[in-house]
Design a protein around this motif. Structure first.
Motif: not given
Lengths: 492, 492
Positions: B68-75, B88-103, B113-118
């Protein structure tokens, strides 16, 4: 072809990884944790899909398709589900790339195209589907909803293995909505039985049906039913799960219905799924040091015919004998391939189809033409016999049935001789280390004991078997009283 | 049920949007631009898939699955393709969510959890597939590769419409690799013909085969073949495209093969696809103010039987008459539904199945039982007749064939009377405004003229028809010489 396949006894894990690649089922892609399912592997998956889809439809389900993306706010709605999947989800934060001003030919995320709300690539679809069902359900007349979806999902696994654990995988997910608790439980159980029937009748993989313990349940479920299989290295593999979700998602998404009696109640839910992980189960249950062993019902090629010849004239004579046979086999619904490539020798081809698990191999040489015979080889037993052309079609038909039964029986024998009852922790550890397989033992029912056993031995409770008998005993770990044996094993 | 459907003549666009929802084909989801394909709509798509898949396999293709995913460099690798889809492309930049400490109860993207390559969510799979083919192709013996994939893709469209233009859609994409240019061109043309055959024989949608102009080509293609259909509002719809990709992707991913002659050459490529957009074409080509009109070959329900009765006893009598008929119809491969719901009146049901486009409706009342007759209604002509029970099965079989032909003929007549030859720009604008449809006109072959005409009239060149004759003429816009007419239209 030379197979050069590691033996199971040497390194089971390496054997598996090599086999998946050498048999051309799948391979790792350039995308971390994502696999490419190659045509031969995909053809097996298609056969699985066809049968499962038929079984789902026969049990009253219809297919539909829901979005790939789950907005963060939907994802958050069912707390346990969110907590369970938040740690491993791919998140879309932007909707555009732009030219990188610092490097010609490179692209970068366009900071001006940041989404107001992040989108999670579905790790499972309860959230997006229940947000939709909310609009579909007002009254008991709208129930039940019995929907299945064939889709890809993404779970950001750190350690991946082809088919068994991949960041993206293919699966089906059923999502049903019911007016009563009893009906939802009945549905969840029914689908577990459907999965078991598929595993046993098509995959030849015997499974144990049971419940998961609370700590092994699907995040957001009140009960998880499962089918558990046993691989040849004595490790268990969860092959399918079916969840009774209670009213958890209905409450999270505020889905109520007007009952026949005029009350307004929350809807009851189930979800259930099997994935391309089944491919791993199929491969590991039956295959041997020579390669894949496929059950005839799922083999893309059931019969391969290999000509033994010198020169085009002999090949043509074989062809004249083989083509009508192929027609007859096809008429019986048997898939057959005639491999008349002149670039490869018969021995190479024998090896190739052995590696690829084709159930029946026919060889035809000049003597066979003279005698009206075929050399028939079985992949499961690696035995050969010479069969008269007069009865070859009936012989193959019977043989395919026999192979399907034999493969199942062999797996069942292995599984049955690898369920060991133990009554002490010492015995437990001994069996786990020296024999493997399922270990049937008393457990005190607490998550603490379960966790400690796992910590010390890596074994988990695979399931509380559906047919577990009432029996007085004491927990092997804590010595506390127990009334049922559960099944432990190390697992994939 | 009351249909309450806007009439086509009042507001074609509103009619379409309402029809898609009211006939329960699809609806907008809670995710921007993404649709939910509902069971009835999905059942039509499944029928399309089944036929297309069969046609692909008959022409030598196999299925597989790529990430499903195409690394930016292939793209980035194929510059034109990247440029075409980056916006017009959807970009995945992170691979994790965490509890929001403020809410409490909220989640947030985990900055750790930021990806090295989108990762780009595939808008099309040339990049990821050619990065894979690189490892599969060494020699001419590895060619051709003829693979198709059924998948979801994402293109971040700003203005979306159910089926016609959605951020996520389902499609198939063929990706083939060849040793010679001629073979790749032959493949691209072949698939255009396959698409045309499917559109005409199954969807009853007549199409014009042709080439795209350079400015309308797929980003990264040397030639784009297309099939163009005409909707009832006089607007064209591109129903499928097949691309000759030259060596562009082979060069971008460095995919070379050793030829028979021992040279090392870049591989030639094609790609081709049709999507759930076909659902839009199907709906808009045939449907009327009463609802959907479906060709029998793609209708999930081909025949619906509605009992006319008072009380359970009469219903039971009808049921006894209907059940054996259903068996007979099913034996002939005809899908049939008996709607014996007692919660709805026959009139409601008539409306419902009219809205849903069921080709043939049978009604059975007490008089029919006495006379051994059925009332048979056709959805396409809205006509009714009374048919004897002695010939009902044969009658329905013939009728389904007739309806399929009639729907096609009607669409063909409309299309043929809406291709207008013009020889001046005045005439062009007049036809475009007052009649619509395809306009056959001379064009000077320049992108400037094409762009100016589009700017002034919103009409685009839909295609240069495959069968366009050599003809001396002058461009309607620039007056420059031209040797071929092209087809203009406003388009979806």
């Amino acid at each position: 072809m030379s197979k050069n396949l590691t033996k199971r006894g040497e390194d089971y894990s390496k054997w598996y990884n090599e086999l998946v690649v050498k048999a051309e089922l799948a391979e790792n892609s350039g995308v971390r944790g994502c696999m490419v399912i190659k045509p031969y592997g995909y053809a097996i998956w298609e056969k699985m899909q066809t049968e499962l889809d038929r079984m789902f439809k026969e049990t009253g389900h219809v297919n539909a398709y829901f979005p790939l993306f789950v907005p963060r706010s939907f994802f958050e709605a069912e707390e346990k589900n969110a907590e369970g999947f938040a740690k491993e989800c791919a998140v879309v934060t932007h909707y555009r790339l732009k030219a990188d001003p610092n490097e010609k030919g490179k692209l970068m995320v366009d900071p001006e195209a940041k989404l107001e709300e992040e989108l999670v690539v579905r790790p499972t679809s309860e959230a997006i589907i229940w947000n939709t069902y909310k609009n579909w359900i007002q009254s008991y007349r709208d129930l039940p909803i019995l929907i299945n979806q064939w889709a890809n999902v993404v779970r950001w696994e750190m350690r991946t293995r082809l088919f068994l654990r991949t960041a993206e995988f293919l699966w089906q997910e059923g999502h049903t909505a019911h007016a009563t608790k009893a009906e939802a439980i009945e549905e969840a159980e029914k689908m577990m039985h459907v999965y078991a029937e598929f595993a046993e009748n098509f995959m030849c993989v015997p499974v144990i049906k049971g419940f998961k313990t609370e700590s092994e349940r699907f995040a957001g479920a009140d009960e998880t039913y499962c089918i558990e299989a046993l691989m040849q290295d004595g490790k268990a593999l969860q092959a399918g799960t079916s969840h009774f979700l209670g009213q958890n998602f209905a409450k999270a998404f505020d889905v109520k219905f007007a009952s026949k009696e005029g009350t307004l109640d929350y809807v009851w839910a189930t979800s259930w799924g099997v994935s391309t992980r089944l491919m791993g189960a199929l491969i590991m249950t039956h295959s041997d040091d020579n390669g894949l062993v496929l059950p005839p019902k799922l083999a893309p090629i059931q019969v391969v015919i290999i000509p033994i010849y010198k020169g085009e004239e002999q090949l043509e004579a074989v062809r004249q004998r083989v083509l009508p046979l192929m027609d007859e086999l096809k008429k019986q619904g048997i898939s057959v391939k005639f491999d008349d490539r002149d670039t490869q020798k018969p021995g190479f081809k024998f090896n190739e189809y052995e590696l690829k698990g084709v159930p029946v191999r026919l060889a035809v040489g000049q003597r066979d033409l003279e005698n009206n015979t075929f050399e028939v080889a079985r992949r499961d037993t690696l035995t050969k016999e010479t069969i008269s052309g007069d009865v070859i079609v009936e012989h193959i038909e019977k043989l395919l049935v026999e192979i399907q039964e034999n493969i199942y029986k062999k797996a069942l024998d292995y599984r049955n001789t690898h369920i060991t009852e133990v009554n002490s922790y010492e015995e437990f550890k001994d069996v786990l280390e020296n024999k493997g397989g399922f270990i049937s033992a008393h457990w005190d029912g607490t998550a603490e004991t379960e966790a400690k056993i796992q910590e010390e031995t890596k074994a988990t409770i695979r399931c509380i078997p559906l047919d577990a008998k009432e029996e007085q005993g004491v927990c092997i770990f804590s010595g506390k009283p127990s009334t049922k044996r559960v099944l432990f094993a190390k697992a994939y």
